[in-house]
Design an enzyme around this catalytic site. Structure first.
Site, PDB file in Angstrom:
ATOM      1  N   LEU A  43       0.857  -1.187   0.000  1.00 40.63           N
ATOM      2  CA  LEU A  43       0.000   0.000   0.000  1.00 40.63           C
ATOM      3  C   LEU A  43       0.890   1.234   0.000  1.00 40.63           C
ATOM      4  O   LEU A  43       1.861   1.302   0.761  1.00 40.63           O
ATOM      5  CB  LEU A  43      -0.899   0.026   1.238  1.00 40.63           C
ATOM      6  CG  LEU A  43      -2.244  -0.703   1.180  1.00 40.63           C
ATOM      7  CD1 LEU A  43      -2.947  -0.588   2.527  1.00 40.63           C
ATOM      8  CD2 LEU A  43      -3.132  -0.149   0.073  1.00 40.63           C
ATOM      9  N   ASP A  44       0.564   2.214  -0.841  1.00 46.09           N
ATOM     10  CA  ASP A  44       1.324   3.463  -0.861  1.00 46.09           C
ATOM     11  C   ASP A  44       1.227   4.162   0.492  1.00 46.09           C
ATOM     12  O   ASP A  44       0.261   3.964   1.233  1.00 46.09           O
ATOM     13  CB  ASP A  44       0.777   4.394  -1.944  1.00 46.09           C
ATOM     14  CG  ASP A  44       0.995   3.845  -3.342  1.00 46.09           C
ATOM     15  OD1 ASP A  44       1.954   3.084  -3.532  1.00 46.09           O
ATOM     16  OD2 ASP A  44       0.197   4.176  -4.238  1.00 46.09           O
TER      17      ASP A  44
END
Length: 297
Positions: A43-44
């Site tokens: 996940l960013d």
């Protein structure tokens, strides 16, 4: 007798904004006092939501669940594009979105739904000649990643807000692993001729794991407990095939069983309810693809 896998399994984390997925792994290594920690599906930093983390032997299982479908809630801004395709990047181009009609947005979203070819975001963890794409971009290189097939099974608009020259879309997306929601924002903006980027992202599902299963990091620090044991993780992720003690012993040793006409992957579970292995039929053999409880434990 102590179960050798009692500390092995999965933790479903509700990742906060501002942390990398690796940051979360680092914290869980400290909470669970082990180096054997890994995550499935990056996940960013700006994104929040479901991050599935393997603990101890659970890390070995992650490779067998990364092909799962995923779901997201996101906000797309139309009217400007960025070099990262999200709000953390610098603006590169844009046109006022005031004249863009709702019907045009719906038409282009429909074109981005189903089986499509998608060009991944340049600022990504994909490796190019042994070096991650985001490292090359930050070093000033121009990176153009080739398009690859992905499936977007749902791309719904939940709300539309028109603010000045911009349009903000709250959307819900269900897609195959490897799909970039940032790329959907970019491609929608390009198709409409105004530019687009992602301003918010929350992952709501990874395969069978949902936000309802997820724990905030501060709760895990106070009480570091597995979300699912390895037994539960296998049985929840795949259909169950009950096997005898003798068959379980054979599978634990990596041996194969006689075929049973099965299609796909199954979790082999012994009479005590323990998940022994993931199995598939290969030709005339019912063989293991992952042994959760090897005989060497």
């Amino acid at each position: 007798m102590t179960d050798p896998l009692e500390r092995s399994g999965l933790v479903v984390v509700d990742k906060p904004a501002g942390m990398t997925s690796h940051d979360v792994v680092g914290k869980l290594r400290r909470f669970f006092r082990t180096r054997k920690v890994g995550h499935a599906g990056t996940l960013d930093p700006m994104a929040t939501g479901v991050l599935v983390v393997g603990i101890e032997r659970g890390t070995k299982f992650l490779a067998h669940m990364v092909a799962s479908t995923k779901a997201y809630d996101a906000t797309i801004r139309l009217g400007t594009a960025t070099h990262t395709d999200d709000a953390e990047g610098e603006a590169t181009w844009g046109e006022p979105a005031t004249a863009v009609e709702d019907s045009a947005i719906a038409r282009e979203i429909a074109a981005l739904t189903g089986d499509i070819m998608q060009r991944p975001a340049a600022v990504s963890a994909i490796k190019v000649d042994g070096k991650r794409a985001h490292e090359r971009v930050r070093a000033g290189e121009e990176v153009e990643l080739p398009a690859r097939p992905v499936t977007v099974s749902r791309f719904d608009i939940l709300a539309t807000r028109r603010e000045g020259e911009f349009i903000d879309l709250d959307v819900s997306v269900a897609c195959s692993s490897g799909t970039y929601i940032r790329s959907l924002a970019r491609d929608l903006g390009e198709a409409l001729g105004v530019g687009g980027h992602l301003t918010a992202l929350r992952r709501t599902e990874v395969g069978p794991f949902r936000l309802d299963d997820a724990h905030p990091l501060d709760a895990l620090e106070d009480s570091p407990e597995l979300s699912l044991s390895l037994d539960e993780a296998l049985a929840r992720s795949y259909p169950v095939l009950e096997v005898t003690d003798e068959e379980a012993q054979a599978l634990a040793m990596g041996k194969w069983l006689e075929p049973r006409g099965l299609k796909g992957t199954y979790a082999a579970v012994d009479p005590q309810g323990r998940s022994i292995a993931l199995i598939q039929e290969k030709g005339k053999r019912l063989a293991t693809v992952f042994v959760a409880r090897p005989s060497t434990l």
